[in-house]
Design a protein around this motif. Structure first.
Motif, PDB file in Angstrom:
ATOM      1  N   ARG A 186      89.169  72.086 -19.098  1.00  0.00           N
ATOM      2  CA  ARG A 186      88.093  72.089 -18.120  1.00  0.00           C
ATOM      3  C   ARG A 186      87.217  73.333 -18.242  1.00  0.00           C
ATOM      4  NH1 ARG A 186      90.238  71.770 -12.134  1.00  0.00           N
ATOM      5  NH2 ARG A 186      90.939  69.756 -12.945  1.00  0.00           N
ATOM      6  N   LEU A 187      87.821  74.437 -18.693  1.00  0.00           N
ATOM      7  CA  LEU A 187      87.092  75.705 -18.778  1.00  0.00           C
ATOM      8  C   LEU A 187      86.379  75.896 -20.108  1.00  0.00           C
ATOM      9  CD1 LEU A 187      89.648  78.087 -17.018  1.00  0.00           C
ATOM     10  CD2 LEU A 187      87.662  76.911 -16.042  1.00  0.00           C
ATOM     11  N   PRO A 218      77.797  77.907 -16.822  1.00  0.00           N
ATOM     12  CA  PRO A 218      78.582  78.962 -16.165  1.00  0.00           C
ATOM     13  C   PRO A 218      80.086  78.791 -16.360  1.00  0.00           C
ATOM     14  CG  PRO A 218      76.885  78.114 -14.693  1.00  0.00           C
ATOM     15  CD  PRO A 218      76.932  77.190 -15.853  1.00  0.00           C
ATOM     16  N   VAL A 219      80.550  77.533 -16.393  1.00  0.00           N
ATOM     17  CA  VAL A 219      81.979  77.288 -16.582  1.00  0.00           C
ATOM     18  C   VAL A 219      82.423  77.795 -17.947  1.00  0.00           C
ATOM     19  CG1 VAL A 219      83.780  75.532 -16.698  1.00  0.00           C
ATOM     20  CG2 VAL A 219      81.895  75.280 -15.068  1.00  0.00           C
ATOM     21  N   TRP A 261      78.369  62.148 -18.281  1.00  0.00           N
ATOM     22  CA  TRP A 261      79.672  61.715 -18.797  1.00  0.00           C
ATOM     23  C   TRP A 261      80.502  62.888 -19.290  1.00  0.00           C
ATOM     24  CZ3 TRP A 261      82.322  61.939 -23.439  1.00  0.00           C
ATOM     25  CH2 TRP A 261      83.446  61.117 -23.535  1.00  0.00           C
ATOM     26  N   PHE A 262      79.887  63.792 -20.071  1.00  0.00           N
ATOM     27  CA  PHE A 262      80.645  64.920 -20.603  1.00  0.00           C
ATOM     28  C   PHE A 262      81.156  65.821 -19.481  1.00  0.00           C
ATOM     29  CE2 PHE A 262      78.931  64.149 -24.915  1.00  0.00           C
ATOM     30  CZ  PHE A 262      80.090  64.352 -25.642  1.00  0.00           C
ATOM     31  N   TRP A 274      85.776  67.836 -16.632  1.00  0.00           N
ATOM     32  CA  TRP A 274      86.374  68.221 -15.343  1.00  0.00           C
ATOM     33  C   TRP A 274      87.689  67.507 -15.092  1.00  0.00           C
ATOM     34  CZ3 TRP A 274      85.062  72.526 -13.391  1.00  0.00           C
ATOM     35  CH2 TRP A 274      85.497  72.878 -12.103  1.00  0.00           C
ATOM     36  N   LYS A 275      87.931  66.388 -15.762  1.00  0.00           N
ATOM     37  CA  LYS A 275      89.206  65.678 -15.626  1.00  0.00           C
ATOM     38  C   LYS A 275      90.360  66.464 -16.249  1.00  0.00           C
ATOM     39  CE  LYS A 275      87.333  60.961 -15.897  1.00  0.00           C
ATOM     40  NZ  LYS A 275      87.304  59.743 -16.761  1.00  0.00           N
ATOM     41  N   ARG A 276      90.029  67.339 -17.194  1.00  0.00           N
ATOM     42  CA  ARG A 276      91.072  68.005 -17.961  1.00  0.00           C
ATOM     43  C   ARG A 276      91.658  69.189 -17.222  1.00  0.00           C
ATOM     44  NH1 ARG A 276      88.649  64.657 -20.877  1.00  0.00           N
ATOM     45  NH2 ARG A 276      89.378  64.033 -22.948  1.00  0.00           N
ATOM     46  N   ASN A 277      92.838  69.591 -17.672  1.00  0.00           N
ATOM     47  CA  ASN A 277      93.509  70.734 -17.052  1.00  0.00           C
ATOM     48  C   ASN A 277      92.733  72.015 -17.333  1.00  0.00           C
ATOM     49  OD1 ASN A 277      95.661  69.197 -16.070  1.00  0.00           O
ATOM     50  ND2 ASN A 277      96.715  69.310 -18.050  1.00  0.00           N
TER      51      ASN A 277
END
Length: 374
Positions: A179-180, A299-300, A364-365, A370-373
């Protein structure tokens, strides 16, 4: 860049112009049994290349179902001569100078005859079931266009024993984007089912060449030279709506050591590598995301990247972890500035092509990431 083809003579490939003196005026006919072409790119790998190719030639698939091509990427050692002497059935392509791993794969792609290409780093050793397991998900599902293998590296449990016997590891790590915005290994049992990913671990990955034109006509982006080209490949394939799978059953041994030592002798080299890695990561997001997605996730990626150190926490002491996180933060910002000010315009044409052909909707991306750890 110059290229010289030696060893076994190949037929004219549908992905390349005719070889000089070979195949002009002939219509290419792929042998019906040929399922894949294993493409090994190496630079000064004379100490490891024979083990790698020997393991590839010793698979539990019939030899007429795959071919092996070695791209000697501007080496200054005798890698090419060793391969020619010990494995004359392997096609050897010599490049001058070293053009980087992505461009080396693209150069080798011109001589591929199989319907699928399997990229493999020269510093690897694969079990006998590797190729069959890697290609299996593509045979089972026509929407699967890329499969990449889980890996075991020095220091991992079972590495030394498994490498010596070429046994399939009981557990291995597949890699995907978090996610990061950084790549993280996840350990699983090798009996686990394939996992859909955004990332492609390019040291052992298979691509269905039927989509080559859809992803821009190139395998890896040669303008990257090295680093994040495999993330870009995963993004391009996912953007078209196809599946990218990590395959634990195809686990292999990657012998390149995990280097945690920084000293005055290598600090400049490592600094250049880190800057290029961060620059290329931002180029990848710029190339593949709509502007709204890119600005939303910027920013992420900028602030999340330094947390990659947590994935390798056991390899560093406490002070090393803090210093590395601070260093990664600085390189993330430097890489973004270098990419935005000097490189985004160079990739504008490729970006237009990707977005024009993209089938995934806007947002979509961002949703997938964001679904990921973390």
């Amino acid at each position: 860049m110059s290229a010289r083809v030696e060893g076994r003579t190949t037929d004219l490939s549908p992905h390349s112009p005719p070889l000089i003196g070979e195949g002009q005026g002939e219509e290419f006919v792929r042998p019906p049994s040929l399922k894949a072409s294993v493409l090994i790119v190496g630079y000064n790998e004379s100490k490891l290349i024979l083990d790698c190719i020997g393991s590839v030639l010793d698979q539990d698939l019939p030899r007429d179902e795959y071919e092996v091509i070695f791209v000697d990427n501007g080496s200054h050692d005798n890698s090419a001569e060793l391969v020619q002497t010990h494995y004359p059935e392997v096609t050897v392509i010599r490049l001058m100078p070293n053009v980087g791993y992505p461009a080396g794969n693209n150069a080798g792609l011109k001589y591929v005859n199989g319907p699928r290409v399997v990229m493999l780093s020269a510093d690897t050793v694969v079990p006998r079931t590797w190729l069959r397991e890697l290609l299996g998900p593509m045979d089972a599902d026509s929407q699967v266009k890329v499969c990449h293998a889980a890996m075991v590296i020095p220091g991992d449990p079972g590495y030394e024993e498994g490498l010596a016997t070429r046994a399939t590891p009981k557990a291995a790590a597949y890699h995907d984007m978090t996610r990061l915005g950084f790549i993280k290994p996840t350990w699983v049992a090798t009996e686990s089912d394939p996992v859909q990913t955004l990332h492609v671990a390019g040291a052992s990955a298979a691509l269905d060449l039927s989509i080559l034109d859809e992803i821009g006509g190139y395998l890896l982006d040669g303008d990257y030279y090295l680093d994040c080209d495999e993330i870009d490949l995963g993004f391009r394939v996912n953007a078209l709506g196809y599946k990218v799978l990590a395959v634990p059953r195809a686990a292999y041994y990657h012998r390149h050591p995990f280097n945690t030592q920084v000293n005055l002798k290598n600090i400049r080299t490592r600094a250049r590598r880190l800057l290029r890695l961060q620059r290329n990561k931002f180029i990848t997001f710029y190339k593949n995301l709509y502007l709204s997605e890119f600005l939303l996730y910027l920013p992420v990626v900028l602030f999340g990247g330094p947390f990659k150190i947590r994935a390798y926490a056991s390899r560093f002491s406490g002070p090393q972890r803090i210093l590395n996180m601070l260093g990664l933060a600085a390189f993330a910002w430097a890489g973004f500035l270098v990419a935005a000010l000097g490189y985004f315009p160079r990739f504008a044409a490729k970006r237009r092509f990707i977005l024009a052909h993209r089938r995934q909707p806007k947002g979509w991306f961002v949703r997938e990431l964001w679904k990921r750890n973390p």
